[in-house]
Write a protein that holds these residues in place. Structure first.
Motif, PDB file in Angstrom:
ATOM      1  N   ARG A   1       0.835  -1.204   0.000  1.00 63.64           N
ATOM      2  CA  ARG A   1       0.000   0.000   0.000  1.00 63.64           C
ATOM      3  C   ARG A   1       0.869   1.253   0.000  1.00 63.64           C
ATOM      4  O   ARG A   1       0.548   2.247  -0.662  1.00 63.64           O
TER       5      ARG A   1
ATOM      6  N   HIS B   1     -14.673  -0.367   4.999  1.00 59.13           N
ATOM      7  CA  HIS B   1     -13.853   0.736   5.522  1.00 59.13           C
ATOM      8  C   HIS B   1     -14.526   2.077   5.250  1.00 59.13           C
ATOM      9  O   HIS B   1     -14.592   2.937   6.139  1.00 59.13           O
ATOM     10  N   ASP B   2     -14.998   2.270   4.025  1.00 62.88           N
ATOM     11  CA  ASP B   2     -15.625   3.541   3.672  1.00 62.88           C
ATOM     12  C   ASP B   2     -16.886   3.803   4.495  1.00 62.88           C
ATOM     13  O   ASP B   2     -17.253   4.962   4.741  1.00 62.88           O
TER      14      ASP B   2
ATOM     15  N   HIS C   1      -5.983  -0.913  -4.781  1.00 60.45           N
ATOM     16  CA  HIS C   1      -4.857  -0.008  -4.558  1.00 60.45           C
ATOM     17  C   HIS C   1      -5.135   1.342  -5.206  1.00 60.45           C
ATOM     18  O   HIS C   1      -5.574   1.415  -6.362  1.00 60.45           O
ATOM     19  N   GLN C   2      -4.909   2.409  -4.459  1.00 60.92           N
ATOM     20  CA  GLN C   2      -5.115   3.759  -4.952  1.00 60.92           C
ATOM     21  C   GLN C   2      -3.761   4.379  -5.264  1.00 60.92           C
ATOM     22  O   GLN C   2      -3.030   4.763  -4.351  1.00 60.92           O
TER      23      GLN C   2
ATOM     24  N   ALA D   1     -12.306  -7.648  -2.585  1.00 58.11           N
ATOM     25  CA  ALA D   1     -11.595  -6.404  -2.284  1.00 58.11           C
ATOM     26  C   ALA D   1     -12.548  -5.225  -2.174  1.00 58.11           C
ATOM     27  O   ALA D   1     -12.391  -4.354  -1.297  1.00 58.11           O
ATOM     28  N   GLN D   2     -13.564  -5.184  -3.027  1.00 55.59           N
ATOM     29  CA  GLN D   2     -14.503  -4.069  -2.981  1.00 55.59           C
ATOM     30  C   GLN D   2     -15.372  -4.130  -1.731  1.00 55.59           C
ATOM     31  O   GLN D   2     -15.700  -3.089  -1.133  1.00 55.59           O
TER      32      GLN D   2
ATOM     33  N   PHE E   1      -4.150  -4.395  -6.309  1.00 59.48           N
ATOM     34  CA  PHE E   1      -4.629  -4.472  -4.934  1.00 59.48           C
ATOM     35  C   PHE E   1      -3.445  -4.337  -3.981  1.00 59.48           C
ATOM     36  O   PHE E   1      -2.303  -4.630  -4.334  1.00 59.48           O
TER      37      PHE E   1
ATOM     38  N   GLN F   1     -13.299  -2.741   1.005  1.00 58.89           N
ATOM     39  CA  GLN F   1     -13.174  -1.296   0.853  1.00 58.89           C
ATOM     40  C   GLN F   1     -14.469  -0.602   1.265  1.00 58.89           C
ATOM     41  O   GLN F   1     -14.444   0.434   1.948  1.00 58.89           O
ATOM     42  N   ASP F   2     -15.608  -1.151   0.866  1.00 56.38           N
ATOM     43  CA  ASP F   2     -16.895  -0.565   1.250  1.00 56.38           C
ATOM     44  C   ASP F   2     -17.070  -0.572   2.764  1.00 56.38           C
ATOM     45  O   ASP F   2     -17.623   0.384   3.346  1.00 56.38           O
TER      46      ASP F   2
ATOM     47  N   ARG G   1      -7.483  -4.924  -0.726  1.00 56.28           N
ATOM     48  CA  ARG G   1      -8.260  -3.730  -1.020  1.00 56.28           C
ATOM     49  C   ARG G   1      -7.767  -3.129  -2.333  1.00 56.28           C
ATOM     50  O   ARG G   1      -6.582  -3.293  -2.678  1.00 56.28           O
TER      51      ARG G   1
END
Length: 511
Positions: free
Chosen positions: A325, A459-460, A475-476, A452-453, A360, A456-457, A473
């Motif tokens: 990350r 966490h969001d 990767h951004q 992974a989504q 990811f 992520q959801d 998750r």
């Protein structure tokens, strides 16, 4: 084999004596440093007088424990030397400790082993700013060759590596980016190899050990310091190389290396060797459905162009990449050059088709990012590679690297390696009973994206309710401002991802 492996002459180095490839091996992936260290300790503790233990490494910490109750790396190897085992090691001489490298640690490990009767050389035969990055242990039993074994991959004999599937980190940790905490979680892979390929890896060690180029040829200051501390600068004689171990399994192994085209020459690679780059290039051109990779440094535009070309040529091909990350460093000067290369690499792949490039990163169940240090690639569940090399220009041209590509008649090794990694990342049963949507590559892509989504959801959404299964998750990629890129890109190319080819090959874009 010739469809996937480099055939005779394709290695690009006629001076080496290693075989094109070795058939009849038994190869086992050892996932996590704790698994590798425990197996290594078992093999070393079984060595007796006259047996051989050879190793190369980027960093070695003498006090790193191989098990919770010990022994340490130094104790393990020193006890072997005192039993009459022939212990020989090549450690990178390293940059200074004040620059977060390992000069003193490598020196101390070597001194301890030499005091016990072994011999460890600090090797500085690299390009300027380069390193010896190979992670190899070769164990030979001249009187019982069926017991011979070699370990090759991404795991150094040092701090932070002894983590396990829970990813709570090694109690003996190295300092990293604050994002990873005081005990950075660590993901890594090493291969355990039995069979004739052990002989090829033995030859890889012996070529470097016996090469006549001076060990400290690039640094007059290092030469003076070594003389004052009476360092060992002359390699001792190696025992005769035993015959290759007998055939014992279904796997064929091709040993791939990087040695730069430097201003000095190795006798065994006078113009360097780029068989890692060539091996990946050949295999990637055969990719049709799925490229699965895990890598510490997916940050070279040169390398990512190969992925992009494969994606453009094959409309059903997908790329899954698991990366850290965050880089392993903080700081205004150190961080941006680490970020800019990965941003360029991911953008290059996504320009081919953003819907077929899936990147990811990894976290443990407590939400702490896991540092992905593994260097793994699986192509179409047929060809697999595990090594010390990262997907960047430095690893493919500049430093010394070592990787092993593996094939078998059925593709079981490559598929099983991918499945084992995904089971852990998605929190699936280890026995394979929950593999229904992972076996087929297209289904696996969908399953990974969904998992992974969902995480992520969660966490969001404020992390309310039960945590979804899985550790991946999306990767951004980092976004750097124009002013930062002006100075970070040249530093990245010159310092972090240099080119070890001669200028002719650079201009021709040839490995």
């Amino acid at each position: 084999m010739k469809d996937w492996f480099l055939a005779a002459g394709e290695r690009g180095n006629l001076a080496t004596s290693i075989p094109d490839w070795s058939a009849g091996n038994r190869v086992e992936p050892l996932i996590h440093g704790a698994t590798y260290f425990d197996r290594l300790a078992t093999e070393v503790e079984a060595l007796g007088a006259g047996d051989q233990l050879f190793f190369t490494d980027w960093r070695g910490d003498p006090d790193e424990k191989v098990r919770d109750a010990g022994p340490t790396i130094a104790e393990l190897f020193c006890r072997a030397a005192r039993r009459g085992v022939v212990v020989k090691g090549l450690m990178w001489r390293s940059h200074l400790d004040k620059f977060a490298y390992s000069e003193e640690e490598n020196q101390h490990l070597g001194d301890a082993i030499e005091a016990a009767g072994g011999e460890v050389l600090l090797d500085q035969r690299v390009r300027f700013g380069g390193s010896h990055h190979q992670k190899l242990v070769v164990i030979r039993h001249p009187r019982a060759p069926e017991r011979d074994v070699a370990f090759a991959g991404g795991i150094d004999l040092c701090h932070s590596r002894r983590d396990d599937a829970h990813h709570r980190g090694d109690a003996q940790a190295v300092q990293m980016s604050s994002a990873y905490g005081d005990r950075p979680p660590w993901h890594d892979v090493q291969l355990c190899i039995h069979g004739p390929a052990v002989g090829a890896l033995d030859t890889t060690f012996r070529e470097r050990w016996t090469d006549p180029a001076p060990l400290d040829m690039l640094s007059p200051i290092a030469w003076v310091v070594d003389k004052l501390r009476r360092a060992d600068l002359s390699p001792g004689e190696l025992p005769p190389q035993p015959p290759d171990p007998p055939v014992c399994g279904p796997h064929s192994v091709q040993v791939l290396r990087t040695y730069p085209d430097a201003h000095f020459e190795f006798d065994f690679a006078p113009h360097g060797e780029f068989s890692i780059a060539r091996g990946y290039t050949k295999a990637l051109r055969r990719a049709r459905r799925l490229i699965y990779l895990e890598d510490q440094y997916l940050w070279s535009k040169n390398v990512s162009q190969l992925f992009a070309e494969a994606l453009r040529a094959n409309p059903d091909l997908h790329l899954i990449a698991v990366v850290p990350r965050h880089p392993d460093v903080d700081g205004r000067l150190a961080l941006p050059p680490n970020q800019v290369g990965r941003q360029q690499a991911i953008e290059t792949c996504r320009q081919a088709d953003p819907d077929r490039v899936h990147v990811f990163d990894l976290e443990n169940h407590e939400g702490t990012p896991v540092y992905v240090h593994a260097k793994v690639c699986v192509i179409d569940d047929v060809w697999a590679s595990v090594g010390s090399d990262n997907f960047n220009r430095r690893s493919w041209t500049h430093d010394s690297e070592l990787s092993c590509a593996v094939l078998d008649d059925t593709g079981e090794f490559a598929r099983d390696l991918r499945l084992r990694l995904l089971r852990e990342h998605l929190d699936r049963a280890e026995d394979g009973s929950e593999d229904d949507d992972l076996v087929d590559p297209a289904d696996a892509v969908s399953a990974v994206i969904r998992s992974a989504q969902a995480l992520q959801d969660w966490h969001d959404g404020g992390r309310t309710g039960p945590r979804p299964p899985g550790r991946l998750r999306p990767h951004q990629p980092e976004r750097l401002g124009a002013l930062t890129r002006i100075w970070a890109e040249p530093m990245y190319r010159a310092v972090y991802d240099p080119d070890g080819r001669n200028y002719r090959d650079r201009l021709r874009r040839r490995w």
